[in-house]
Design an enzyme around this catalytic site. Structure first.
Site, short mmCIF file in Angstrom:
data_model
loop_
_atom_site.label_atom_id
_atom_site.label_comp_id
_atom_site.label_asym_id
_atom_site.label_seq_id
_atom_site.Cartn_x
_atom_site.Cartn_y
_atom_site.Cartn_z
N GLU A 128 33.05 20.47 38.83
CA GLU A 128 33.11 21.03 37.47
C GLU A 128 34.56 21.26 37.06
O GLU A 128 34.93 20.97 35.92
CB GLU A 128 32.30 22.32 37.39
CG GLU A 128 32.35 23.00 36.04
CD GLU A 128 31.87 22.13 34.87
OE1 GLU A 128 31.27 21.07 35.11
OE2 GLU A 128 32.13 22.51 33.72
N LYS A 175 36.14 19.56 33.67
CA LYS A 175 36.78 20.38 32.63
C LYS A 175 38.16 19.82 32.31
O LYS A 175 38.53 19.64 31.17
CB LYS A 175 36.91 21.84 33.09
CG LYS A 175 35.65 22.63 33.04
CD LYS A 175 35.32 23.14 31.66
CE LYS A 175 34.24 22.46 30.87
NZ LYS A 175 33.14 21.77 31.40
N HIS A 213 39.24 9.32 54.64
CA HIS A 213 38.51 8.04 54.66
C HIS A 213 38.92 7.14 53.50
O HIS A 213 38.17 6.27 53.10
CB HIS A 213 37.00 8.31 54.64
CG HIS A 213 36.55 9.10 55.81
ND1 HIS A 213 36.40 8.58 57.07
CD2 HIS A 213 36.28 10.42 55.93
CE1 HIS A 213 36.04 9.53 57.91
NE2 HIS A 213 35.95 10.65 57.25
N GLU A 250 37.94 16.18 30.65
CA GLU A 250 37.35 16.01 29.30
C GLU A 250 38.20 16.64 28.22
O GLU A 250 38.12 16.23 27.07
CB GLU A 250 35.93 16.54 29.26
CG GLU A 250 35.75 18.02 29.48
CD GLU A 250 34.29 18.43 29.39
OE1 GLU A 250 33.56 17.83 28.60
OE2 GLU A 250 33.89 19.34 30.12
N ARG A 307 28.91 29.51 13.72
CA ARG A 307 28.23 30.23 14.81
C ARG A 307 27.03 29.46 15.32
O ARG A 307 26.44 29.79 16.34
CB ARG A 307 27.79 31.61 14.32
CG ARG A 307 28.92 32.55 13.95
CD ARG A 307 28.45 33.67 13.05
NE ARG A 307 27.70 34.66 13.77
CZ ARG A 307 28.24 35.79 14.27
NH1 ARG A 307 29.52 36.01 14.12
NH2 ARG A 307 27.51 36.67 14.91
N ASN A 352 20.64 40.38 14.01
CA ASN A 352 21.33 39.60 15.03
C ASN A 352 21.25 40.41 16.32
O ASN A 352 21.60 41.58 16.35
CB ASN A 352 22.80 39.35 14.64
CG ASN A 352 23.53 38.56 15.71
OD1 ASN A 352 22.91 37.83 16.49
ND2 ASN A 352 24.84 38.71 15.78
N GLY A 353 20.75 39.78 17.38
CA GLY A 353 20.64 40.49 18.67
C GLY A 353 19.26 40.26 19.28
O GLY A 353 18.50 39.42 18.82
N LYS A 385 28.84 17.48 21.50
CA LYS A 385 28.34 18.70 22.15
C LYS A 385 26.97 18.44 22.76
O LYS A 385 26.66 18.97 23.80
CB LYS A 385 28.25 19.85 21.15
CG LYS A 385 27.85 21.19 21.75
CD LYS A 385 28.83 21.64 22.84
CE LYS A 385 28.36 22.91 23.54
NZ LYS A 385 29.18 23.20 24.74
N CYS A 443 23.27 34.50 15.59
CA CYS A 443 22.87 34.63 14.18
C CYS A 443 24.04 35.14 13.35
O CYS A 443 24.98 35.73 13.85
CB CYS A 443 21.71 35.61 14.06
SG CYS A 443 20.34 35.18 15.11
C1 AGP Z 1 30.30 19.76 29.48
O1 AGP Z 1 31.64 20.30 29.39
C2 AGP Z 1 30.18 18.42 28.84
N1 AGP Z 1 30.53 18.56 27.47
C3 AGP Z 1 28.93 17.65 29.14
O2 AGP Z 1 29.10 17.15 30.44
C4 AGP Z 1 27.58 18.40 29.10
O3 AGP Z 1 27.52 19.31 30.17
C5 AGP Z 1 26.46 17.37 29.28
O4 AGP Z 1 26.52 16.48 28.19
C6 AGP Z 1 25.07 18.01 29.34
O5 AGP Z 1 24.80 18.67 28.14
P1 AGP Z 1 23.54 19.68 28.10
O6 AGP Z 1 23.84 20.78 29.07
O7 AGP Z 1 23.47 20.14 26.68
O8 AGP Z 1 22.33 18.90 28.52
#
Ligand code: AGP
Length: 601
Positions: free
Chosen positions: A476, A480, A499, A483, A27, A97-98, A596, A2
């Site tokens: 992961e 990272k 293999h 992407e 935010r 906020n909190g 996002k 918030c």
């Molecule tokens: C994560 O770094 C990516 N931006 C992407 O893989 C993300 O995790 C995926 O789109 C799932 O999003 P969500 O967790 O909001 O469902």
């Protein structure tokens, strides 16, 4: 999270307050509202959605010099006009906020006293607590000070009282709040960006302090209601820098928030006893099979969750990518729990998988960050992570918080299914308490990870290898890197290299090898030697000091209970990816082609 802004001064307050609120939009929020004093009355206007919706309802020329405003990032109760702040009870109006952790017990006792609540928020309860104390003490400062002894949890509050309409009050505990001074009057704000247009002179309010603010005066009281002298700081920098708290990118800021995010998430479900986990997770008892369904990084947390739940709770776990799961034949039944993992709670494929399972009568549980999001609302059960608003497209703190939830679930289920003995449970709890500090310490080794990144960032391909849970984490780490730095990277099960993939290894090909599972370390070291023999540049990530030098770079992690180790292992991988991307001058917070929240198929 918030955003709070307030102003009292000689100018009209609405234009200043709204521009301050807009400076806090980064935010993230789902509703907004304002309260101001006009013609001796406190007026409250609030609206769901963006600030633009609120602005349509405002008269910017209203004759008012005192007001507070708020952007809400829902924690208790869905995103709605009713739940939007400000909230008012009797003569008090507040923005918050909190999280008031003990709000439900406070609400119960206030309802018994006859209070009626309109919203689902902890904020309205906090306002009622202050109003109730004021009934007895008839003094604003005494009431606010008494409230600090009643509230448990985090709060930054902006407060107006109808009995003192020329004064703005503010108080905080854990959640940040600043008081700022300008030639035209004084402000409160969640952080510096909100006031930079008018001043760069501000005071940092400390925990349990109360600020009493008029147009010409700022008085700060400590928890004993003694007046304290505070340093007036000067912010040197741009709005952009302020929003990132001085970090160069939101991603780096969010990586550095992970110790607090871990604590906030764990402490919400765990008070140090197995009983608290039982209280929150007992609904899991009746399931003998689990499907974990998600996308991207959330899917990767499911892979870690699978390793932990199967190892400690002996429950079979199937992990699937949502975009596949939603179309495939599923072999679930009433003994199956389908767990959907999603930071945004709006990912189309994950939401579709949830709806499919529900339409087949299967019980669903969501692990979500955004309160009131579609997946959170539609799942039969929801476990919220407390990562706060995550701005960077590449998830870090939300991913780590999801790992924390899977660790807690594995602890609870493992103990219940006798996979974890009481003595081991105590060791786990001890390590749980140490983790926030260990997370911070691991982050503080950034320079080591950055030095390694400086040696590998020009490569066109970078491999990750690991076995078991280390393979899940490699997935992961590889995502990272891909992407945000646009370098091709693949994660492989370490035993799988011979293999086929090993044909790709050339001289100086970077291979980031994870080995934190003590039962598999020797096997992984053999695989590392295979790639080393073919010229690979090996970055060895482990929690065990190696006895020989089969690597080029070593990242040594603190050794904690395996059910928690993944929470540390991911940190160097996040920071390596960050620095590789930075060296390649990529748009770290907004990588090309990415969103996002992927709300389309
Ligand atoms: C994560 O770094 C990516 N931006 C992407 O893989 C993300 O995790 C995926 O789109 C799932 O999003 P969500 O967790 O909001 O469902």
């Amino acid at each position: 999270m918030c955003g709070i802004i307030g102003y009292v001064g000689r100018d009209l307050c609405i234009p200043k307050i709204i521009s301050g609120l807009e400076a806090l939009e980064y935010r993230g929020y789902d509703s907004a509202g304002i309260a101001y004093v006009e013609n001796k009355k406190i007026k409250i206007i609030k609206e769901k959605g963006k600030i633009a919706n609120l602005k349509k309802l405002l008269d910017f020329n209203a004759n008012t010099n005192l007001g507070i405003a708020h952007t809400r990032w829902a924690t208790h109760g869905a995103a709605s006009k009713t739940n939007a702040h400000p909230h008012s009870v009797n003569s008090f109006t507040i923005v918050h906020n909190g999280i008031i952790e003990n709000y439900s017990e406070l609400k119960e006792s206030l309802i018994k006293k006859g209070y009626i609540f309109k919203s689902e928020t902890d904020t309205e309860v906090a306002c009622a607590v202050i109003a109730d104390l004021y009934k007895e003490k008839k003094d604003i400062l005494l009431s606010l000070n008494a409230a600090t002894k009643v509230f448990r949890g985090s709060y930054a509050l902006g407060i107006i009282c109808a009995d003192d309409k020329n004064t703005l009050y503010a108080m905080r505990n854990t959640s940040p709040l600043i008081v700022a001074t300008s030639p035209s009057g004084n402000f409160i704000a969640s952080d510096v960006p909100a006031i930079l247009k008018y001043t760069n002179k501000y005071i940092l309010l400390d925990d349990l302090e109360i600020a009493k603010i008029t147009a010409d005066n700022i008085t700060i009281y400590n928890k004993d209601l003694n007046i304290v002298k505070k340093e007036i700081k000067t912010f040197e920098g741009t709005f952009e820098a302020a929003a990132k708290n001085g970090y160069e990118h939101f991603m780096l800021k969010e990586i550095n928030e992970q110790d607090k995010v871990f604590s906030d998430t764990v402490n919400y479900y765990f008070d140090g006893s197995i009983a608290s986990l039982k209280k929150n997770f007992a609904f899991l008892d009746k399931f003998s099979k689990i499907d974990i369904v998600a996308c991207g990084s959330a899917y990767h947390t499911g892979l870690v969750g699978k390793c932990l739940i199967e190892k400690y709770a002996s429950i079979p776990v199937n992990v699937e990518v949502a975009s596949e799961y939603r179309y495939k034949k599923c072999f679930y039944d009433n003994d199956t729990l389908v767990i959907l993992v999603s930071q945004s709670g709006e990912t189309a494929d994950t939401l579709a998988a949830l709806r499919k399972a529900k339409s087949d009568g299967i019980t669903t549980m969501a692990i979500v960050n955004v309160v009131g999001s579609s997946i959170a609302r539609e799942a039969d059960h929801v476990i919220y992570i407390k990562a706060g608003c995550e701005i960077a497209v590449a998830t870090t703190k939300a991913y780590l918080a999801q790992l924390a939830i899977f660790s807690l679930l594995s602890i609870y289920l493992g103990y219940k299914n006798k996979g974890i003995k009481k003595s081991e449970l105590e060791k786990i709890f001890t390590d749980l308490k140490k983790l926030p500090k260990l997370i911070k310490n691991t982050i503080n080794y950034s320079e080591l990870y950055f030095d390694i990144a400086d040696k590998i960032y020009k490569n066109k391909q970078i491999f990750f290898i690991g076995r078991g849970i280390d393979y899940a984490l490699s997935m992961e780490g590889s995502l990272k890197l891909k992407e945000i730095s646009y370098i091709n990277s693949v994660a492989y099960q370490a035993g799988e290299l011979k293999h086929g993939t090993i044909s790709l290894i050339e001289k100086n090909t970077p291979v980031i090898a994870l080995a934190t599972d003590t039962e598999l370390i020797e096997k992984t070291i053999s695989n590392i030697k295979e790639v080393k023999a073919r010229g690979a540049y090996v970055i060895y990530v482990s929690n065990e000091e190696p006895r020989e030098k089969f690597y080029d770079e070593l990242i040594l992690l603190p050794c904690i209970h395996p059910i928690l180790e993944s929470i540390l292992t991911i940190i160097p991988l996040q920071l390596l990816a960050y620095k590789v991307a930075k060296n390649n001058k990529c748009d770290i917070d907004q990588p090309r082609n990415l969103a996002k929240s992927v709300t389309v198929e």
